[in-house]
Enzyme design. Structure first.
Site, mmCIF file in Angstrom:
data_model
loop_
_atom_site.group_PDB
_atom_site.id
_atom_site.type_symbol
_atom_site.label_atom_id
_atom_site.label_comp_id
_atom_site.label_asym_id
_atom_site.label_seq_id
_atom_site.Cartn_x
_atom_site.Cartn_y
_atom_site.Cartn_z
ATOM 1 C CE1 TYR A 1 -4.323 0.348 -0.366
ATOM 2 C CE2 TYR A 1 -4.325 -1.620 0.988
ATOM 3 C CZ TYR A 1 -4.970 -0.755 0.121
ATOM 4 O OH TYR A 1 -6.256 -1.007 -0.244
ATOM 5 C CD GLU B 1 -4.931 4.936 0.568
ATOM 6 O OE1 GLU B 1 -5.036 5.724 1.523
ATOM 7 O OE2 GLU B 1 -5.757 4.039 0.320
ATOM 8 C CE LYS C 1 -6.315 1.810 -25.982
ATOM 9 N NZ LYS C 1 -6.547 2.553 -24.747
ATOM 10 N NE ARG D 1 -5.139 -4.616 -20.147
ATOM 11 C CZ ARG D 1 -5.660 -4.209 -21.301
ATOM 12 N NH1 ARG D 1 -6.612 -3.310 -21.325
ATOM 13 N NH2 ARG D 1 -5.226 -4.710 -22.445
HETATM 14 N N1 DSN Z 1 -11.349 0.265 -25.626
HETATM 15 C C1 DSN Z 1 -10.218 0.928 -26.243
HETATM 16 C C2 DSN Z 1 -10.148 0.682 -27.696
HETATM 17 O O1 DSN Z 1 -10.265 -0.466 -28.078
HETATM 18 O O2 DSN Z 1 -9.949 1.591 -28.471
HETATM 19 C C3 DSN Z 1 -10.181 2.356 -25.935
HETATM 20 O O3 DSN Z 1 -10.114 2.518 -24.565
#
Ligand code: DSN
Length: 415
Positions: free
Chosen positions: A51, A53, A226, A232
């Site tokens: 933890y 915080e 991404k 994530r």
């Molecule tokens: N859900 C994502 C996507 O596939 O573009 C965006 O957050």
């Protein structure tokens, strides 16, 4: 302290099956990627037990010396990577980052201009089914029917008429360059703040494969998993004058204990993103998307806006009379995973849709180049042009597996 395979064989089997799925199918989901082994190691480390915080040097718990090291490194590296003035690395997800950003600078009922979800925006940019659409007065902007691209003159008109407090710019299915400089000019004219949500294009922005929003935005949010290829999670970047408001809005405003294992993994990803290999990777993502788009066009498919400048493209299936739902289900049986997606002015419902979204971050991480994009475009075309024939899908599945075998994924992992 027994291994997972002994402690919980059902979950171990599901994880192993997921590894095999990722290895053996062509993944074209524009928002996904394969994190490095180092990122995954950090993400599953003992920092999950801690933890913390608060922020480094000012925590509400003892024993935070080492997680402080991880959070400081994550902040410093992200700041350096993007040239940002201030960074908060604690948001658990993109939507939570956006929520914290809104809470930092807006009151309930204030006006946000955001890209229409049905035209490529994101749920958290003002969809009526999301907290953003329920708490704020949302004024959407669209792509034009003719060019299927953002129309900045129209955006300026909407801004003059509605005087938003915040203009959100960023998208989850927009294949073209976003002109952050023009958005800044529009915002300045009406006295609005600019928030760039670069979740999809963060990796591209980090290396100059897409223009950076940093000089033109008050706040920037992004997920880290991404094109950025990290764990994530998400981060918020902002101008120094908003630093305290953003930090307070994340904790204690909208989150409690940060996920320190995820923050450690974000730090690893930012380090990787500063390498020449990562830079080459981002430019290859864009070259691959262009090659795939060109081949689909040669194969007679219509693409939203006629092509792509970034990591994704949108294929309209109206002419073919195929729904996005039928296309993504059939392609999955053919060993190709992508997702159905609304196209602007879509006559179908969001669950059915008239389009598919295709992205190249995953296949580029595997090492595929333009030649393989042509092969993949041909596989997609073969399936979609003969969509009722299950034998065709089966035959393409064999080709997809052969291509995957040429570009092995996680060769040393067992689960
Ligand atoms: N859900 C994502 C996507 O596939 O573009 C965006 O957050």
């Amino acid at each position: 302290m027994r291994p997972l395979s002994v402690e919980d064989p059902e979950i171990a089997a599901a994880i192993h099956a997921e590894l095999e799925r990722q290895r053996n199918t062509i993944i074209l989901i524009a928002s996904e990627n394969y994190a490095s082994r180092a990122v995954m190691e950090a993400q599953s480390c003992v920092m999950t037990n801690k933890y913390a915080e608060g922020y480094p040097g000012k925590r509400y718990y003892r024993g935070t010396a080492f997680v402080d090291v991880a959070e400081e490194l994550a902040r410093e590296r992200c700041q350096k990577l993007f040239g940002a003035e201030h960074v908060n690395v604690q948001p658990h997800s993109g939507t939570q980052a956006n929520m914290a950003a809104y809470f930092a600078v807006l009151k309930p009922g204030d006006t946000i201009m955001g890209m229409n979800l049905a035209h490529g925006g994101h749920l958290s940019h003002g969809s009526p089914v999301n907290f953003s659409g329920r708490m704020y007065n949302i004024v959407p902007y669209n792509v034009t029917r003719e060019k299927e691209m953002l129309d900045y003159a129209e955006m300026a008109e909407i801004a003059r008429k509605n005087k938003p407090q915040l203009i959100v710019v960023g998208a989850s299915s927009y294949p073209r360059i976003i002109d952050f400089k023009v958005v800044r000019e529009i915002a300045d004219e009406v006295g609005a703040l600019v928030m760039a949500d670069i979740a999809h294009i963060a990796g591209l922005c980090a290396v100059g494969a897409h223009p950076s929003p940093v000089p033109y935005s008050d706040i920037i949010t992004t997920t880290t998993h991404k094109t950025l290829r990290g764990p994530r999670g998400a981060v918020i970047m902002c101008k120094e004058e908003l630093a305290q408001a953003i930090d307070r809005s994340v904790f204690p405003g909208t989150q409690g204990g940060p996920f320190m294992q995820a923050i450690a993994a974000k730090a690893v990803a930012f380090k990787e993103a500063m390498t020449p290999e990562f830079r080459d990777y981002q430019f290859q993502i864009v070259r691959n998307a262009r090659a795939l788009a060109e081949r689909l066009t040669e194969n007679k498919f219509d693409l939203v806006s006629g092509g792509t400048d970034n990591h994704l493209m949108m294929v309209k299936l109206l002419k073919e009379g195929i729904t996005g739902k039928l296309a993504d289900e059939t392609l999955e049986r053919a060993g190709i995973t992508l997702n159905k997606n609304m196209i602007h002015f879509d006559p179908a419902t969001p669950f059915v849709t008239s389009g598919i979204r295709i992205g190249t971050p995953c296949v580029t991480t595997r090492g595929m180049k333009e030649q393989q994009m042509v092969e993949i475009a041909d596989m997609i075309s073969t399936v979609l042009h003969d969509i009722k024939n299950e034998e065709t899908a089966k035959a393409v599945r064999v080709q997809a597996k052969e291509l995957c075998d040429q570009f092995p994924l996680y060769p040393d992992l067992t689960c």
